[in-house]
Design a protein around this motif. Structure first.
Motif, PDB file in Angstrom:
ATOM      1  N   TRP A   1     -21.615  11.637   0.735  1.00  0.00           N
ATOM      2  CA  TRP A   1     -20.718  11.273  -0.355  1.00  0.00           C
ATOM      3  C   TRP A   1     -20.951   9.818  -0.748  1.00  0.00           C
ATOM      4  O   TRP A   1     -21.117   8.945   0.112  1.00  0.00           O
ATOM      5  CB  TRP A   1     -19.258  11.450   0.051  1.00  0.00           C
TER       6      TRP A   1
ATOM      7  N   GLN B   1     -17.418   8.751  -5.127  1.00  0.00           N
ATOM      8  CA  GLN B   1     -16.768  10.030  -4.849  1.00  0.00           C
ATOM      9  C   GLN B   1     -15.578   9.850  -3.927  1.00  0.00           C
ATOM     10  O   GLN B   1     -14.520  10.457  -4.112  1.00  0.00           O
ATOM     11  CB  GLN B   1     -17.774  11.000  -4.225  1.00  0.00           C
ATOM     12  N   ARG B   2     -15.747   9.026  -2.918  1.00  0.00           N
ATOM     13  CA  ARG B   2     -14.657   8.799  -1.970  1.00  0.00           C
ATOM     14  C   ARG B   2     -13.468   8.123  -2.653  1.00  0.00           C
ATOM     15  O   ARG B   2     -12.313   8.486  -2.416  1.00  0.00           O
ATOM     16  CB  ARG B   2     -15.155   7.941  -0.802  1.00  0.00           C
TER      17      ARG B   2
ATOM     18  N   ARG C   1     -12.655   8.222  -5.839  1.00  0.00           N
ATOM     19  CA  ARG C   1     -11.981   9.167  -6.730  1.00  0.00           C
ATOM     20  C   ARG C   1     -11.046  10.086  -5.938  1.00  0.00           C
ATOM     21  O   ARG C   1      -9.946  10.410  -6.389  1.00  0.00           O
ATOM     22  CB  ARG C   1     -13.015   9.995  -7.500  1.00  0.00           C
TER      23      ARG C   1
END
Length: 323
Positions: free
Chosen positions: A184, A188-189, A191
């Motif tokens: 990831w 992404q984390r 979000r």
């Protein structure tokens, strides 16, 4: 507990160099050495002489940066400082590896005793709300008022959306999660965190999102990042099981300081239904409910939170002898 689950953390003196922590305009950072811990403290120079001191304590996975917007909004009202709890933000891990609520509270108390700033207007969010409740209960001399934003106090029926966070404290889960998510990106984390913590993630500006990504990317490079998260989660869950005078609800009842409670209607981590119970538990409480806010109202609605605190400040000033 296996060594593969929570790898040993190297001494602070040999930790790798990482990117610098962001300091917003008007803020300063300094490192404070205390028995057993070293804390990074974020502050804003007081707008004028004579302002009463305030101390802000962040939640699980957060840092002192979570309070930057509110601190700026309170310029002229209080002299603001925010602490990075041990193992979070820019503070190294505690010497003894203890991330319990009691240990975090002890670190805050040691800082307040050493700085001789108390009594302070104490603020806490989530985990920091539990920590601040304990500080106010055991050291009433250090706390003038208490402001809690979605405090992590024990719930009999935990929300389903909060279960993944609680599971992080179980043996092996963090190691498994880190393996499953190793590909990831920081974007992404972030979000995912925003979707969990904000009532409306769309309120986060592109600049604030970029800063959050940069900060998470920095912290993911720290060898103790997952260890601090896991042990602090376990510490919070352990505090939930304590009974008697050490129970967090019992300690809430012992708090003498005027208390402002702030709950978000879209909070996925702390049940909105807990607002009324908290209002009954804290003997001198005021309750502000924000239907559209999530778990971090001080970041989503800093102006609203600042206004509510200024009202508390004015009320308590009027109540002082000669006020």
């Amino acid at each position: 507990m296996s060594s593969t689950e929570l790898p040993s953390v190297p001494p602070t003196s040999v930790l790798p160099k990482t990117a610098s922590v962001r300091v917003a305009e008007g803020e300063r950072l300094r490192s404070v050495g205390l028995p057993g811990v070293t804390l990074t403290v974020r502050s804003r120079p007081p707008a004028r002489e004579g302002l009463e001191p305030a101390l802000f304590v962040h939640g699980l996975g957060g840092s002192s940066q979570n309070w930057s917007a509110l601190m700026a909004g309170l310029d002229g009202a209080v002299a603001s400082e925010a602490v990075d709890l041990p193992g979070f933000g820019d503070s190294p891990p505690p010497d003894d590896g203890n991330y319990s609520i009691t240990a975090h509270a002890r670190a805050v108390i040691r800082y307040l005793d050493a700085s001789a700033r108390g009594p302070v207007h104490l603020f806490g969010n989530s985990l920091g709300g539990a920590v601040s409740t304990r500080v106010a209960a055991v050291r009433p001399d250090l706390v003038r008022t208490l402001t809690l934003v979605s405090p992590a106090l024990p719930e009999l029926r935990v929300q389903r959306t909060a279960l993944p966070t609680g599971l992080a404290g179980l043996p092996g889960v963090t190691a498994l999660f880190s393996r499953l998510t190793r590909d990831w990106t920081a974007e992404q984390r972030v979000r995912g965190v925003l979707a969990l913590c904000y009532g409306d993630p769309g309120r986060v500006s592109p600049e604030a999102f970029r800063h959050a990504v940069e900060e998470l990317d920095r912290r993911l490079q720290l060898p103790y990042f997952w260890d601090a998260m896991t042990r602090s989660t376990r510490g919070l869950l352990s505090a939930y099981t304590l009974g008697g005078q050490h129970g967090l609800w019992r300690q809430a009842e012992r708090v003498l300081a005027p208390t402002l409670l702030i709950y978000g209607g879209r909070d996925q981590l702390v049940g909105f239904r807990m607002a009324q119970r908290a209002a009954r538990a804290f003997r001198d409480s005021r309750l502000l409910t924000l239907p559209d806010a999530g778990h971090v109202a001080m970041m989503e609605y800093p102006e609203t939170v600042a206004t509510a605190f200024r009202e508390l400040l004015a009320e308590t000033a009027d109540a002082k002898p000669g006020g």
